[in-house]
Design a protein around this motif. Structure first.
Motif, PDB file in Angstrom:
ATOM      1  N   ILE A 172      93.965  -0.827  92.341  1.00  0.00           N
ATOM      2  CA  ILE A 172      94.077   0.438  91.606  1.00  0.00           C
ATOM      3  C   ILE A 172      93.277   0.516  90.262  1.00  0.00           C
ATOM      4  O   ILE A 172      93.300  -0.478  89.448  1.00  0.00           O
ATOM      5  CB  ILE A 172      95.719   0.607  91.235  1.00  0.00           C
ATOM      6  CG1 ILE A 172      96.620   0.531  92.443  1.00  0.00           C
ATOM      7  CG2 ILE A 172      95.959   1.901  90.424  1.00  0.00           C
ATOM      8  CD1 ILE A 172      97.912   0.435  92.297  1.00  0.00           C
ATOM      9  N   ILE A 191     101.975   0.827  90.404  1.00  0.00           N
ATOM     10  CA  ILE A 191     101.698   2.272  90.804  1.00  0.00           C
ATOM     11  C   ILE A 191     102.414   3.188  90.128  1.00  0.00           C
ATOM     12  O   ILE A 191     101.980   4.561  89.805  1.00  0.00           O
ATOM     13  CB  ILE A 191     102.136   2.247  92.292  1.00  0.00           C
ATOM     14  CG1 ILE A 191     101.589   1.625  93.297  1.00  0.00           C
ATOM     15  CG2 ILE A 191     102.201   3.910  92.767  1.00  0.00           C
ATOM     16  CD1 ILE A 191     102.032   1.269  94.701  1.00  0.00           C
ATOM     17  N   VAL A 248      98.086   7.688  94.393  1.00  0.00           N
ATOM     18  CA  VAL A 248      97.562   6.212  94.926  1.00  0.00           C
ATOM     19  C   VAL A 248      98.325   5.764  96.376  1.00  0.00           C
ATOM     20  O   VAL A 248      97.534   5.330  97.111  1.00  0.00           O
ATOM     21  CB  VAL A 248      98.193   5.176  93.872  1.00  0.00           C
ATOM     22  CG1 VAL A 248      98.076   3.899  94.565  1.00  0.00           C
ATOM     23  CG2 VAL A 248      97.395   5.463  92.567  1.00  0.00           C
ATOM     24  N   TRP A 273      92.969  -2.753  98.088  1.00  0.00           N
ATOM     25  CA  TRP A 273      92.069  -2.276  97.068  1.00  0.00           C
ATOM     26  C   TRP A 273      92.693  -2.147  95.743  1.00  0.00           C
ATOM     27  O   TRP A 273      93.907  -1.940  95.466  1.00  0.00           O
ATOM     28  CB  TRP A 273      91.501  -0.621  97.623  1.00  0.00           C
ATOM     29  CG  TRP A 273      92.714   0.174  97.755  1.00  0.00           C
ATOM     30  CD1 TRP A 273      93.413   0.563  98.746  1.00  0.00           C
ATOM     31  CD2 TRP A 273      93.177   1.149  97.014  1.00  0.00           C
ATOM     32  NE1 TRP A 273      94.268   1.442  98.690  1.00  0.00           N
ATOM     33  CE2 TRP A 273      94.518   1.998  97.556  1.00  0.00           C
ATOM     34  CE3 TRP A 273      92.665   1.593  95.645  1.00  0.00           C
ATOM     35  CZ2 TRP A 273      94.946   2.992  97.030  1.00  0.00           C
ATOM     36  CZ3 TRP A 273      93.672   2.804  95.007  1.00  0.00           C
ATOM     37  CH2 TRP A 273      94.556   3.304  95.938  1.00  0.00           C
ATOM     38  N   PRO A 292      97.404  -0.916  98.027  1.00  0.00           N
ATOM     39  CA  PRO A 292      96.826  -0.640  96.601  1.00  0.00           C
ATOM     40  C   PRO A 292      97.355  -1.973  95.925  1.00  0.00           C
ATOM     41  O   PRO A 292      98.371  -2.599  96.083  1.00  0.00           O
ATOM     42  CB  PRO A 292      97.632   0.498  96.137  1.00  0.00           C
ATOM     43  CG  PRO A 292      98.787   0.803  97.148  1.00  0.00           C
ATOM     44  CD  PRO A 292      98.399   0.168  98.360  1.00  0.00           C
TER      45      PRO A 292
END
Lengths: 290, 568
Positions: free
Chosen positions: A230, A256, A245, A228, A252
């Motif tokens: 971010i 990050i 996250v 997915w 993700p």
């Protein structure tokens, strides 16, 4: 697809569909762009590889080649430290897999994070030992049956992103091998970051742990994708947002965490050099004079 | 009062009582006025407490080993007195702390000195050492101003400390004013050449700096730690790196990375760390990366005896890694050689483009000695042949050694720990494994070391290695003085061994190898090369005593020709 542009005899093969093809493409994009922006030759780059399927990414597929070091299992980080601290002007990139980096080589992550060693590590995580034919790795899901866990994996699965954040890695990105352009952006940003960067890539093994379907999901069947994006409003300078996250699980995609406030090891050493000067062997010998 | 050419003083007590510094102080002060001196230290693996002893051998002529029996024992506690009194020769003296009660039938001269009480009178309780020195200056008939000058120099600018220590020296001297000196060393003959007073580990470190070291990475371990400390302090400046690693595995792979990047790199460790480095050393051999790995040996295996001396890592040094390899090994045998061997190790690494093992040992590492100051201009330094051509270079195409490409310059290739082809790419092809194996072994022919010999015509010979050199040399001289016909051989270069040396040794009826290990490791190596070698071994954690070693050699010669058990 054997050989490289340079060496027709080179016969290493990744399995068809291996995620590492995409990661190699991404690294090529990132390095070329890096070189063009700086007007530097490819031989100013060094790729230090671990051992395993991903270790064979020591080559780019096409064009001028960087220097490469295909060393010993688990030791890509200290090799890279040696190269970088010997030649701070070089762009040093580590490529390694989850077995190499997170199992046998795990002990080397914490010290490089503490030092904020100015290199970029690209980790190809396929959740399995591929080259030795399918044993469990630290990121293999708990209870999974593999050749070395015939009754299911009895250990919990490691969350590498959580580990990197805890250890103080100053640039943490997560990517997916099927999106080489996006991945190249994450890698290049990691190279640009003054400090220890890790780009953790989900790079599926089509032979022993094919997770493509899980990563993509299936709308028709109502299966949510593991990967997915971010959201754009994620604050990557915030450690708690980064943890948020990571705790959402899945894979993700994006940056990050990034901390630009800590100086890297070479920067700190540069500051030491400004206040301490070395002495010649002759001078030092004279300190022992009778 | 007999005049003598040398004197041995041993200081024994507990760690933290200043025992270690005492011998060094005596030796340093003695060399300052022109004597020759050498120290020996052995201590437990703890910082405070535990039986510790050091000794200084002071002589009018150069000395090469810690020597034999003790002339003066300074016993700081009861345990030390009982432990060491038997090693004092008849006619020797024991200086005792008042807390020690000598045996009722003690035949040696015992002199009580209230070290601590006198020190307290100076206002500097740590001056107990100086009280001892003051007393010694009387007993060995060495003018007290030698020590005073030394103190003034050592603590220059700290007037109070100097004053307290001077008072302590006078108090110690006054306390023993009525005692007869043990001997008269006579006036020193100050050497007419420049000298340094230096420990083996420091000599090794300065040797590395002379050789052009640029990258040091190491993990703390006794007895190699002082090298790490010295490098961190002194290997600084642009393009230089000295740093503490998180493990020996990190250290070895780090220096290989730096060697690949064109730097002269080194790590230093001891047995346990050396074992951990095995795979990395194999990598440096395989990928042809110059680097120097120092093993300052201690007792082994496993954690072994961290603070005792032994020469039991030779087998490991000759074969640190799995697979087909022959890693060059150089062993230092004296403090001078700690310097010289390090320069040789770097030169060999640069010349043949691969790893070189440098062996030292605890007794040398901690030995402080006056040596002639190395003439740096006369000690050549080599650097690798760097590739200066265009891209497209085939690093491993030649069957011979080839120029070394450095990242940041043209000639990009893959340095590879997997077997590789002429491009450096991983291969499984037999033709390349054959070609590269022969290429790697072939480079060893570039390494031909030197050796020394004495009375080479004798049919039996003695050849020590490493730190047993000094004791063996003194034993050899005693034997020669007694008319024994025996030859002397010695080399620092243990792999490859000098070919002419091997030829000479093969011609002997018997070659005796004194070495500090159980197996007789070097003797075994020589036997595998066709030399009729037998070891004389010792595994006490201490060096050979020259006279005792001479006796053992003599006994073996008396039995020559008879069947004799060979050390396994």
């Amino acid at each position: 697809m054997t050989g490289t542009a340079k060496n027709p005899e080179y016969d290493f093969l990744w399995c068809p569909g291996c995620g590492d093809f995409g990661v190699r493409r991404a690294l090529e994009f990132a390095m070329r762009d890096w070189n063009i922006e700086r007007e530097i030759p490819m031989h100013d780059n060094v790729v230090v590889a671990g051992i395993g399927c991903s270790g064979n990414l020591v080559h780019l597929y096409e064009g001028e080649q960087p220097y490469g070091f295909h060393g010993i299992h688990g030791r890509s980080l200290p090799l890279a430290l040696g190269v970088k601290m010997a030649r701070e002007d070089l762009n040093v990139v580590v490529v390694a897999g989850d077995g190499d980096f997170l199992s046998i080589g795990m002990e080397h992550i914490a010290p490089q994070a503490s030092r904020n060693l100015n290199i970029c590590a690209v980790i190809m995580d396929n959740g399995v030992y591929g080259l030795t034919k399918g044993q469990s790795s630290p990121t293999t899901v708990e209870d999974t049956v593999t050749s070395s866990t015939p009754y299911g994996k009895l250990e919990s699965s490691l969350n590498p992103l959580d580990l990197y954040l805890t250890l103080g890695v100053t640039y943490i990105a997560s990517g997916y091998s099927t999106k080489p352009r996006d991945l190249a952006g994450l890698i290049k940003r990691g190279m640009e970051h003054d400090g220890f960067s890790i780009v953790h890539v989900n790079s599926p093994c089509t032979t022993y742990n094919d997770t493509y379907a899980l990563l993509k999901g299936n709308k028709a069947k109502g299966i949510d994708p593991l990967a997915w994006e971010i959201p754009d409003d994620h604050d990557s300078t915030s450690k708690s947002a980064a943890r948020g996250v990571i705790e959402q699980g899945g894979v993700p995609l994006g940056v990050i965490y990034q901390d630009d406030s800590r100086p890297s090891l070479d920067q700190r050493l540069g500051a030491v050099r400004e206040r301490v000067t070395g002495r010649s062997a002759e001078d030092l010998l004279n300190t022992f004079a009778v | 009062m007999a005049s003598r050419s040398e004197i041995i003083v041993r200081f024994a007590g507990e760690g933290g009582q200043g025992v270690v510094t005492a011998a060094e102080m005596l030796a340093r002060a003695a060399t300052g006025v022109g004597y020759h001196a050498l120290t020996f230290a052995t201590f437990p693996s703890q910082i405070l407490g535990g039986p510790t002893w050091t000794q200084a051998r002071v002589s009018r002529t150069p000395v090469e080993s810690p020597g034999d029996a003790i002339d003066i024992l300074v016993a700081f506690n009861d345990v030390a007195y009982h432990e060491h009194r038997t090693e004092v020769h008849d006619g020797g003296i024991i200086l005792l702390d008042p807390s020690v009660t000598p045996l009722s039938d003690e035949h040696l001269r015992c002199v009580t000195v209230p070290f601590d009480e006198l020190a307290k009178q100076t206002g500097e309780s740590r001056a107990a050492n100086m009280v001892v020195m003051g007393g010694l200056s009387r007993l060995i008939n060495m003018p007290v101003h030698y020590f005073k000058d030394f103190v003034s120099q050592r603590f220059a600018g700290r007037d109070k400390v100097v004053e307290a220590n001077h008072i302590a020296l006078d108090l110690g001297l006054a306390h023993l004013a009525e005692e007869d000196p043990i001997s008269d060393l006579g006036e020193p003959e100050k050497p007419d050449y420049e000298q340094v007073f230096i420990k083996g580990n420091d000599a090794l470190s300065v040797g590395a700096l002379h050789a052009g070291i640029e990258f040091y990475f190491g993990y703390p371990i006794s007895p190699a730690t002082p090298i790490l400390v010295y490098m961190e302090r002194n290997l600084v400046g642009e393009g230089k790196f000295a740093y503490q690693a998180s493990s020996e595995i990190e250290a070895i792979t780090g220096i290989i990375g730096a060697g690949f990047a064109g730097k002269k790199s080194m790590t230093a460790t001891s047995g346990p760390g050396f074992t951990l480095m095995g795979e990395g050393i194999g990598l440096a051999w395989m990928a042809e990366i110059p680097c120097v790995i120092v093993d300052v040996q201690r007792g082994g295996p496993a954690t072994g005896l961290p603070t005792k001396t032994e020469q039991s890592d030779l087998n490991a040094a000759l074969s640190p890694a799995h697979g087909d390899s022959s890693i060059p090994v150089i062993a230092a045998g004296s403090v001078d050689e700690c310097f010289l061997a390090t320069v040789h190790a770097f030169n060999w690494a640069e010349r043949y483009q691969g790893p070189v093992i440098l062996l030292s040992e605890h007794s040398l590492a901690e030995r402080a000695q006056n040596i002639a100051k190395p003439d740096l201009a006369a000690i050549p330094v080599e650097s690798r042949n760097v590739y200066k051509g265009e891209n497209g270079y085939l690093r491993y195409e030649s069957q011979e050694i080839s120029p070394f490409p450095v990242p940041g310059g043209a000639g990009a290739y893959i340095a590879n720990g997997s077997e590789h082809d002429i491009y450096g790419d991983t291969t499984h092809l037999a033709k390349y494994h054959i070609q590269m194996t022969e290429r790697r072994f072939g480079k060893l022919k570039l390494l031909e070391g030197t050796y020394e010999s004495d009375n080479a015509s004798a049919s039996v010979a003695v050849i020590p290695w490493g730190g047993s050199k000094g004791s063996a040399r003194e034993a050899f001289q005693q034997l020669r003085s007694a008319g024994v016909d025996i030859a002397w051989y010695y080399t620092m270069f243990l792999n490859p061994l000098p070919t002419a040396l091997l030829d000479e040794l093969r011609s002997k009826d018997l070659v005796i190898v004194p070495e500090l290990n159980y197996q007789g490791q070097f003797a075994s190596v020589l036997r595998s090369q066709g030399v009729k070698a037998e070891a004389i071994t010792q595994y006490t954690g201490l060096p050979f005593r020259p006279t005792e070693l001479g006796e053992r050699i003599k006994a073996r010669l008396a039995g020559a020709g008879q069947p004799q058990a060979v050390n396994a």
